[in-house]
Design an enzyme around this catalytic site. Structure first.
Site, short mmCIF file in Angstrom:
data_model
loop_
_atom_site.label_atom_id
_atom_site.label_comp_id
_atom_site.label_asym_id
_atom_site.label_seq_id
_atom_site.Cartn_x
_atom_site.Cartn_y
_atom_site.Cartn_z
N PRO A 111 0.84 -1.21 0.00
CA PRO A 111 0.00 0.00 0.00
C PRO A 111 0.87 1.24 0.00
CG PRO A 111 -0.88 -1.62 1.51
CD PRO A 111 0.45 -2.15 1.07
N GLY A 118 7.12 1.69 1.39
CA GLY A 118 6.99 1.12 0.05
C GLY A 118 8.04 1.62 -0.92
N ALA A 121 11.37 0.01 -0.20
CA ALA A 121 11.33 -1.40 -0.58
C ALA A 121 11.67 -1.57 -2.06
CB ALA A 121 9.95 -2.00 -0.28
N ASP A 163 13.82 2.11 8.29
CA ASP A 163 13.16 1.33 7.26
C ASP A 163 14.16 0.51 6.46
OD1 ASP A 163 11.30 3.05 8.23
OD2 ASP A 163 10.68 3.86 6.29
#
Length: 339
Positions: A111, A118, A121, A163
């Site tokens: 999402p 995101g 990633a 992250d």
């Protein structure tokens, strides 16, 4: 040869947002969603667009929906920045990659813009693919630094290391961003840990809150660098909460976990009051009304917490789905790249 690499969304269990301010955090990645990159050799270097890069729309409402979900920038910029950073990394370290070109494409089910990392990633998966394609190696702590450099320096996205560390290690990690240590070694102190399966965790998110983490970090950075006492004290308390939770996880006595997670969010409200939207607050309040604990997974848009049993989890789903909030049980990644 076709290379396929993946990276997963990150959930900060405790300590955020102190990771960018020499604090401490615990975070993990979970495989319910993923960012995937495919790379293969071709005569020219080409980056292929994905859905979020499309520029043809049915009408203005369709364009507005796309902006709400993906923002004004697609994923191609992330791939382009990753390749550029990889090239500079090789030059800085005296590495001469083989004279080969490639085509790279990506897809992501994470999402978007909801505090689940995101964007990092996609960059992490791209970096893994590039290092594999050119038969090079990089340690997870330095991979995290390289991904952060790509976002912060190449793309001007204010962010911290948390992250990228979780995504680089692919296991739950306790992170200490002690300034003196980082100044000396260039990385934080990272310790892979175990999050017991007996700890009932959930993640919930809504898709109408898309807002990049740069919104919160820009405001918080100004206060931190100005030495606002409440912000400095908050960073210390977030670090203390992280250390306490680490001890709790090691002891197996989870009774203190809900209070620790709740305090993490309440402290954020005290120092970042204007940066927390009504709908973000509502998510936390709804989860707590079902008896669960709740805090942000990142900087808003998604929350994480604990529930006591399946009956409470069902109540949580009920109160959240009535407001368009998705609830999942995160499948924590436990086998990573620790080399």
């Amino acid at each position: 040869m076709i290379i396929k690499e993946s990276a997963y969304p990150r959930a900060a269990l405790i300590g955020n947002p102190s990771d960018g301010y020499h604090g401490k955090t615990i975070a993990f990645v979970f495989r319910n969603y993923s960012a995937d990159v495919t790379l293969y050799e071709t005569p020219e270097l080409e980056l292929l667009p994905a859905r979020r890069d499309y520029h043809v729309f049915k009408n203005m409402d369709a364009l507005s929906d796309d902006v709400r979900v993906y923002g004004y920038y697609g994923g191609i910029r992330l791939l382009k920045a990753a390749v550029n950073s990889f090239n500079h990394y090789c030059r800085r370290n005296g590495i001469v990659p083989a004279n080969r070109n490639f085509t790279m494409r990506y897809s992501s089910t994470i999402p978007n813009r909801l505090g689940l990392a995101g964007s990092s990633a996609i960059i992490t998966a791209a970096m893994r693919a590039l290092f594999k394609f050119y038969e090079l190696e990089i340690s997870p702590e330095h991979l995290a630094n390289l991904v952060l450099f790509t976002e912060r320096d190449e793309l001007s996205i204010p962010a911290g290391l948390q992250d990228r560390v979780a995504q680089a290690y692919n296991v739950p990690v306790y992170m200490d961003f002690n300034k003196a240590y980082m100044d000396l070694h260039g990385t934080g102190l990272y310790q892979p840990i175990t999050i017991p399966a007996e700890l009932n965790l959930y993640v919930a998110y809504r898709t109408d809150l898309a807002e990049g983490s740069e919104i919160l970090h820009s405001r918080l950075r100004d206060d931190y660098e100005s030495g606002v006492p409440a912000v400095i004290d908050a960073m210390k308390e977030w670090a203390e909460l992280t250390d306490e939770l680490k001890k709790v996880l090691e002891s197996g006595d989870f009774s203190r976990v809900p209070a620790l997670l709740n305090r993490n969010f309440d402290l954020r409200c005290e120092v970042c009051r204007t940066a927390i939207s009504a709908k973000n607050r509502q998510m936390v309040e709804l989860a707590r009304s079902a008896g669960a604990s709740a805090k942000f997974t990142g900087s808003g848009g998604a929350i994480i917490g604990t529930y006591e049993d399946e009956a409470m989890f069902k109540r949580l789903i009920q109160v959240c789905t009535e407001h368009g909030i998705e609830v999942i049980k995160p499948q924590i990644v436990t086998e990573g790249n620790i080399g």
